[in-house]
Design a protein around this motif. Structure first.
Motif, PDB file in Angstrom:
ATOM      1  N   ARG A   1      36.996 107.009  20.965  1.00  0.00           N
ATOM      2  CA  ARG A   1      38.145 107.805  20.531  1.00  0.00           C
ATOM      3  C   ARG A   1      38.683 107.300  19.200  1.00  0.00           C
ATOM      4  O   ARG A   1      39.884 107.131  19.010  1.00  0.00           O
ATOM      5  CB  ARG A   1      39.241 107.785  21.602  1.00  0.00           C
ATOM      6  N   MET A   2      37.762 107.042  18.275  1.00  0.00           N
ATOM      7  CA  MET A   2      38.149 106.588  16.947  1.00  0.00           C
ATOM      8  C   MET A   2      37.230 107.236  15.912  1.00  0.00           C
ATOM      9  O   MET A   2      36.109 107.631  16.228  1.00  0.00           O
ATOM     10  CB  MET A   2      38.062 105.069  16.835  1.00  0.00           C
ATOM     11  N   VAL A   3      37.752 107.389  14.699  1.00  0.00           N
ATOM     12  CA  VAL A   3      36.963 107.899  13.583  1.00  0.00           C
ATOM     13  C   VAL A   3      37.246 107.036  12.359  1.00  0.00           C
ATOM     14  O   VAL A   3      38.353 106.512  12.197  1.00  0.00           O
ATOM     15  CB  VAL A   3      37.263 109.380  13.258  1.00  0.00           C
ATOM     16  N   ILE A   4      36.245 106.883  11.515  1.00  0.00           N
ATOM     17  CA  ILE A   4      36.410 106.097  10.289  1.00  0.00           C
ATOM     18  C   ILE A   4      37.307 106.878   9.330  1.00  0.00           C
ATOM     19  O   ILE A   4      37.148 108.087   9.155  1.00  0.00           O
ATOM     20  CB  ILE A   4      35.041 105.788   9.653  1.00  0.00           C
ATOM     21  N   VAL A   5      38.241 106.176   8.713  1.00  0.00           N
ATOM     22  CA  VAL A   5      39.168 106.786   7.758  1.00  0.00           C
ATOM     23  C   VAL A   5      38.524 106.739   6.375  1.00  0.00           C
ATOM     24  O   VAL A   5      38.082 105.678   5.937  1.00  0.00           O
ATOM     25  CB  VAL A   5      40.520 106.034   7.745  1.00  0.00           C
ATOM     26  N   PRO A   6      38.474 107.877   5.663  1.00  0.00           N
ATOM     27  CA  PRO A   6      37.911 107.887   4.308  1.00  0.00           C
ATOM     28  C   PRO A   6      38.697 106.955   3.387  1.00  0.00           C
ATOM     29  O   PRO A   6      39.914 106.816   3.516  1.00  0.00           O
ATOM     30  CB  PRO A   6      38.061 109.338   3.854  1.00  0.00           C
ATOM     31  N   ASN A   7      38.012 106.335   2.444  1.00  0.00           N
ATOM     32  CA  ASN A   7      38.644 105.372   1.535  1.00  0.00           C
ATOM     33  C   ASN A   7      39.763 105.967   0.695  1.00  0.00           C
ATOM     34  O   ASN A   7      40.724 105.270   0.360  1.00  0.00           O
ATOM     35  CB  ASN A   7      37.594 104.746   0.614  1.00  0.00           C
ATOM     36  N   HIS A   8      39.680 107.243   0.339  1.00  0.00           N
ATOM     37  CA  HIS A   8      40.692 107.852  -0.527  1.00  0.00           C
ATOM     38  C   HIS A   8      41.995 108.185   0.203  1.00  0.00           C
ATOM     39  O   HIS A   8      42.968 108.566  -0.422  1.00  0.00           O
ATOM     40  CB  HIS A   8      40.132 109.117  -1.188  1.00  0.00           C
ATOM     41  N   LEU A   9      42.039 108.006   1.510  1.00  0.00           N
ATOM     42  CA  LEU A   9      43.214 108.346   2.305  1.00  0.00           C
ATOM     43  C   LEU A   9      43.989 107.074   2.648  1.00  0.00           C
ATOM     44  O   LEU A   9      43.423 106.135   3.211  1.00  0.00           O
ATOM     45  CB  LEU A   9      42.746 109.044   3.586  1.00  0.00           C
ATOM     46  N   ASP A  10      45.270 107.029   2.300  1.00  0.00           N
ATOM     47  CA  ASP A  10      46.061 105.833   2.610  1.00  0.00           C
ATOM     48  C   ASP A  10      46.386 105.790   4.106  1.00  0.00           C
ATOM     49  O   ASP A  10      46.280 106.793   4.813  1.00  0.00           O
ATOM     50  CB  ASP A  10      47.340 105.784   1.763  1.00  0.00           C
ATOM     51  N   ASP A  11      46.774 104.613   4.584  1.00  0.00           N
ATOM     52  CA  ASP A  11      47.005 104.398   6.015  1.00  0.00           C
ATOM     53  C   ASP A  11      48.082 105.307   6.599  1.00  0.00           C
ATOM     54  O   ASP A  11      47.897 105.878   7.676  1.00  0.00           O
ATOM     55  CB  ASP A  11      47.392 102.932   6.278  1.00  0.00           C
ATOM     56  N   ALA A  12      49.210 105.432   5.906  1.00  0.00           N
ATOM     57  CA  ALA A  12      50.315 106.236   6.438  1.00  0.00           C
ATOM     58  C   ALA A  12      49.928 107.709   6.555  1.00  0.00           C
ATOM     59  O   ALA A  12      50.217 108.358   7.568  1.00  0.00           O
ATOM     60  CB  ALA A  12      51.550 106.079   5.553  1.00  0.00           C
ATOM     61  N   THR A  13      49.248 108.243   5.553  1.00  0.00           N
ATOM     62  CA  THR A  13      48.816 109.637   5.603  1.00  0.00           C
ATOM     63  C   THR A  13      47.790 109.837   6.711  1.00  0.00           C
ATOM     64  O   THR A  13      47.858 110.814   7.461  1.00  0.00           O
ATOM     65  CB  THR A  13      48.226 110.067   4.243  1.00  0.00           C
ATOM     66  N   ALA A  14      46.850 108.913   6.821  1.00  0.00           N
ATOM     67  CA  ALA A  14      45.814 109.012   7.857  1.00  0.00           C
ATOM     68  C   ALA A  14      46.418 108.957   9.258  1.00  0.00           C
ATOM     69  O   ALA A  14      45.921 109.595  10.176  1.00  0.00           O
ATOM     70  CB  ALA A  14      44.787 107.898   7.685  1.00  0.00           C
ATOM     71  N   ALA A  15      47.499 108.219   9.432  1.00  0.00           N
ATOM     72  CA  ALA A  15      48.156 108.152  10.739  1.00  0.00           C
ATOM     73  C   ALA A  15      48.970 109.410  11.033  1.00  0.00           C
ATOM     74  O   ALA A  15      49.062 109.844  12.174  1.00  0.00           O
ATOM     75  CB  ALA A  15      49.057 106.915  10.807  1.00  0.00           C
ATOM     76  N   ALA A  16      49.541 110.012  10.001  1.00  0.00           N
ATOM     77  CA  ALA A  16      50.414 111.172  10.179  1.00  0.00           C
ATOM     78  C   ALA A  16      49.661 112.497  10.289  1.00  0.00           C
ATOM     79  O   ALA A  16      50.110 113.401  10.987  1.00  0.00           O
ATOM     80  CB  ALA A  16      51.409 111.253   9.022  1.00  0.00           C
ATOM     81  N   LEU A  17      48.540 112.648   9.626  1.00  0.00           N
ATOM     82  CA  LEU A  17      47.827 113.923   9.566  1.00  0.00           C
ATOM     83  C   LEU A  17      47.348 114.475  10.905  1.00  0.00           C
ATOM     84  O   LEU A  17      47.471 115.679  11.139  1.00  0.00           O
ATOM     85  CB  LEU A  17      46.627 113.812   8.627  1.00  0.00           C
ATOM     86  N   PRO A  18      46.777 113.688  11.790  1.00  0.00           N
ATOM     87  CA  PRO A  18      46.178 114.274  12.996  1.00  0.00           C
ATOM     88  C   PRO A  18      47.117 115.132  13.840  1.00  0.00           C
ATOM     89  O   PRO A  18      46.695 116.157  14.357  1.00  0.00           O
ATOM     90  CB  PRO A  18      45.690 113.055  13.780  1.00  0.00           C
ATOM     91  N   ASN A  19      48.362 114.771  13.969  1.00  0.00           N
ATOM     92  CA  ASN A  19      49.287 115.565  14.774  1.00  0.00           C
ATOM     93  C   ASN A  19      49.412 116.980  14.213  1.00  0.00           C
ATOM     94  O   ASN A  19      49.298 117.968  14.942  1.00  0.00           O
ATOM     95  CB  ASN A  19      50.645 114.872  14.837  1.00  0.00           C
TER      96      ASN A  19
END
Length: 176
Positions: free
Chosen positions: A97-115
């Protein structure tokens, strides 16, 4: 380890020292958390209004946050759904239940986007049964999830987006 914990009786999360989470099966892995999203469900649990709030008592405060971005032991940055709460220095996640985060995406955006992405995509694809070539009106497209929905509709092949109409009508006084 520091973490944000909550229980329904207090109604607000507290930042406290608590035990490190423990991996309990070979399907789980420990991550170092870098960003976690706090959603309405977390607020509902904190206030005691969510149906799952009855499952624990004051003595059983839990770490909040269901998903977020973290780093695996090998340095790989991932978005994951937590087995344990994610608003903490470390969390246990399920390996599948995990996916690799693309390098161009910052941590906060990557955490907020899925919802927003999951909510918008499910509404368009499954509830509205959107098909390529459809004209899509997204009422409320000025908010974050609405703006994401417009982009997803285009990605799914929407022929026409009525975002401009919604924004113009939203800004006009209602009495005209």
């Amino acid at each position: 380890m520091k973490a944000a914990v909550m229980n329904p009786q207090e109604g607000i999360p507290r930042y406290v020292e608590c035990p490190n989470p423990v991996v309990s099966s070979e399907d789980e892995i420990l991550i170092t958390v870098r960003a976690a999203a706090i959603k309405h469900v977390d607020r509902s649990k904190a206030s005691g209004t969510h149906y799952s709030s009855e499952a624990y008592t004051l003595a059983e405060a839990r770490v909040i946050g269901g998903d977020g971005v973290g780093v695996l032991a090998d340095g790989t940055r991932v978005y994951a759904v937590g087995v344990t709460g994610m608003v903490a220095e470390q969390a246990v996640i399920e390996k599948d239940r995990m996916v690799i985060v693309p390098n161009h995406l910052d941590d906060a955006t990557a955490a907020a986007l899925p919802n927003a992405v999951i909510g918008a995509a499910m509404a368009l694809r499954f509830r509205a049964d959107m098909q390529p070539g459809d004209t899509v009106l997204i009422n409320g497209a000025t908010g974050f999830t609405g703006r994401v929905a417009v982009q997803i509709a285009r990605r799914y092949g929407a022929k026409k987006s009525l975002l401009q109409v919604v924004i113009l009508n939203h800004c006009r006084p209602f009495w005209r």
